[in-house]
Write an enzyme that holds these catalytic residues in place. Sequence first.
Site, PDB file in Angstrom:
ATOM      1  N   HIS A  18     -18.980 -43.693 -41.720  1.00  0.00           N
ATOM      2  CA  HIS A  18     -17.704 -43.070 -42.061  1.00  0.00           C
ATOM      3  C   HIS A  18     -17.106 -43.713 -43.306  1.00  0.00           C
ATOM      4  O   HIS A  18     -17.623 -44.688 -43.839  1.00  0.00           O
ATOM      5  CB  HIS A  18     -16.740 -43.091 -40.870  1.00  0.00           C
ATOM      6  CG  HIS A  18     -16.357 -44.465 -40.401  1.00  0.00           C
ATOM      7  ND1 HIS A  18     -15.183 -45.074 -40.767  1.00  0.00           N
ATOM      8  CD2 HIS A  18     -17.020 -45.339 -39.614  1.00  0.00           C
ATOM      9  CE1 HIS A  18     -15.126 -46.278 -40.209  1.00  0.00           C
ATOM     10  NE2 HIS A  18     -16.227 -46.459 -39.515  1.00  0.00           N
ATOM     11  N   SER A 247     -11.021 -43.649 -37.450  1.00  0.00           N
ATOM     12  CA  SER A 247     -12.146 -43.827 -36.538  1.00  0.00           C
ATOM     13  C   SER A 247     -12.852 -42.503 -36.298  1.00  0.00           C
ATOM     14  O   SER A 247     -12.273 -41.437 -36.453  1.00  0.00           O
ATOM     15  CB  SER A 247     -11.647 -44.381 -35.205  1.00  0.00           C
ATOM     16  OG  SER A 247     -10.981 -43.364 -34.488  1.00  0.00           O
ATOM     17  N   LYS A 248     -14.117 -42.626 -35.958  1.00  0.00           N
ATOM     18  CA  LYS A 248     -14.905 -41.427 -35.700  1.00  0.00           C
ATOM     19  C   LYS A 248     -14.323 -40.680 -34.510  1.00  0.00           C
ATOM     20  O   LYS A 248     -14.280 -39.466 -34.469  1.00  0.00           O
ATOM     21  CB  LYS A 248     -16.343 -41.827 -35.367  1.00  0.00           C
ATOM     22  CG  LYS A 248     -16.958 -42.676 -36.443  1.00  0.00           C
ATOM     23  CD  LYS A 248     -18.140 -43.473 -35.901  1.00  0.00           C
ATOM     24  CE  LYS A 248     -18.516 -44.566 -36.898  1.00  0.00           C
ATOM     25  NZ  LYS A 248     -19.538 -45.482 -36.429  1.00  0.00           N
ATOM     26  N   ARG A 249     -13.889 -41.475 -33.562  1.00  0.00           N
ATOM     27  CA  ARG A 249     -13.400 -40.883 -32.334  1.00  0.00           C
ATOM     28  C   ARG A 249     -12.198 -39.963 -32.530  1.00  0.00           C
ATOM     29  O   ARG A 249     -12.164 -38.843 -32.038  1.00  0.00           O
ATOM     30  CB  ARG A 249     -13.038 -41.999 -31.354  1.00  0.00           C
ATOM     31  CG  ARG A 249     -12.884 -41.481 -29.959  1.00  0.00           C
ATOM     32  CD  ARG A 249     -12.254 -42.507 -29.052  1.00  0.00           C
ATOM     33  NE  ARG A 249     -12.032 -41.868 -27.754  1.00  0.00           N
ATOM     34  CZ  ARG A 249     -12.685 -42.219 -26.666  1.00  0.00           C
ATOM     35  NH1 ARG A 249     -13.574 -43.181 -26.714  1.00  0.00           N
ATOM     36  NH2 ARG A 249     -12.440 -41.611 -25.523  1.00  0.00           N
ATOM     37  N   GLY A 252     -13.166 -37.551 -36.153  1.00  0.00           N
ATOM     38  CA  GLY A 252     -14.371 -36.732 -36.178  1.00  0.00           C
ATOM     39  C   GLY A 252     -15.020 -36.632 -37.542  1.00  0.00           C
ATOM     40  O   GLY A 252     -15.029 -37.579 -38.306  1.00  0.00           O
TER      41      GLY A 252
END
Length: 493
Positions: A18, A247-249, A252
């Site tokens: 990311h 964050s990826k969470r 996305g």
Amino acid sequence: MKQEVVVRFPPSPTGYLHIGGARTAIFNWLFAQKTGGKLILRIEDTDAERSSEEMIQGIIDSLKWLGVTWDEGPYFQSRFSNEHVAAAKRLLDSGHAYKCFCTKEDLDQKREEARKRKAALQYDGTCRNLTPDEIAKKEAAGTPYLIRLKVPPGEGSVMFADIVYGIIEKKYEDIEDFVIVRSNGQPLYILSNAVDDIRDRITHVIRGQDGLANTPKQILIYKALGAPIPKFAHMPLTLDPKKAKISKRTHGEMVAVHFYREHGFLPWALLNYLVLLGWSTPDSREIFSKEELIEAFSLEGINRANAVFDVRKDDPKFFTDPKAISINTHYLRNLPVEDIEPYVRAELEKAGIWDPEFEGTRHDWFLRTIDLIRSRYHITTDFATLGRAYFSDDYPIEPKALKKNILKHEGLKEWFPVLADRLQAIDTFTVEEAEKVIRETADEFGIKAGILINGIRAAVTGQAVGPGLFDVLIAVGRTRVVERLGKGVSFFE
RNA sequence: GGUCCCAUCGUCUAGCGGUCUAGGAUACUGGCCUCUCACGCCAGAGACACGGGUUCGAUUCCCGUUGGGACUACCA
């Protein structure tokens, strides 16, 4: 003699690369390039549960796409677990660490009590001073244990000079005897990471500021292991507009490097934007070629305050930080056409409208056309969407253009065929000749040239906007222009 | 809760005691250009979180407040 610089980028393959990770990689890479040092890529895959081969490949692909190169690796942390275990044993033998037989339940309970008392939730050191006898007894009973580092007692403190944040001091009493090996014998990240850095002879640890608070602990490990302590440079974090860590969470795909690759970003443009998040030069310069950036880069230019990555979810005008787009736009417009040609080609291929002629007999035409239309595009995908009519006969007519520039003027029903005939009849199809014919036709019918010009643009390109029409006509080519105008009548049916 | 870090236009930032009526970029607004839309050019609006010190003088140094963030796992 000056020691060679060795830095590392240690991603954990629990997801795609990311923005934040990429930025860390970029800073390390730039520092290595700047100093003539080495960059090591080390995959921290010790969390087997959450790591996957696919993620590793994805991270490597993203780094390569960005143009971040490394000199060693990828190494895999999991291959060195024996070293991590051996280090723990050494620490145990030298008295720098000890076995802790406390159960998870006990610890949780104590933590909970501490929370209620509003005290620091540190380990209380129950097992720190067990006698050899007690230890032997518990071991004989098969009581599971984990290993904790023995933080030096007393008034002292750990101190280090972070290159970005300055002198950081942490009192021993504020550091608990932290766990370095799990009860199943698996070393923890804090240990493995330090052991790997020692083995790889890392001279500078450049990482996110989230590692700052853990640095004193790691320094304690270095000291206990008798290893030289590297220099640390922590960089500010990238936050979202709500000031939450990216964050990826929670974000996305929006924060994935591949998202930008798929959405028409030039790799260097993304890199250039990213490096500006938390770093600057005294003259606030923003656009750099690779050579210029390496030349200008320095750890001293890193800012201390966290930066906001201005992602705009659901913004009709910007699908990501406007500044990132503007930098991409800049490169799209100013790079030599040859440099962006491959990206345009990729987009046309993806859209299924690539013609091998574009790099064969029509190569010059291809480059000129890219050059003609690129000044109003922002992302490479625009070439296949907004610019589709230049490369394919199968293009859509924008409803707005149809209504405003064609249907509004019913006379075009008659004028289109006339224009088609007259353009067909020109001796040499040039910008000047085409303009002359069209303006004369407008005069003849007693209408403003703009009506014909805009109508033709809509019919020939499907759009209400675009380059000067006469250039457009030459780019699209007489045959196609005549053909498209000939079909113009059908708009009115 | 504890420890630590941070604080200049919406966003990215320059500024390292006087040069600041705070500079640049982006986004925004208006104008010029013009066949449209961009580009380009010109102009405009927009910030030193607050309160105490220190100093002849604070955006810049110190303290506090407020605000934000990180760390605090037998994740990495």
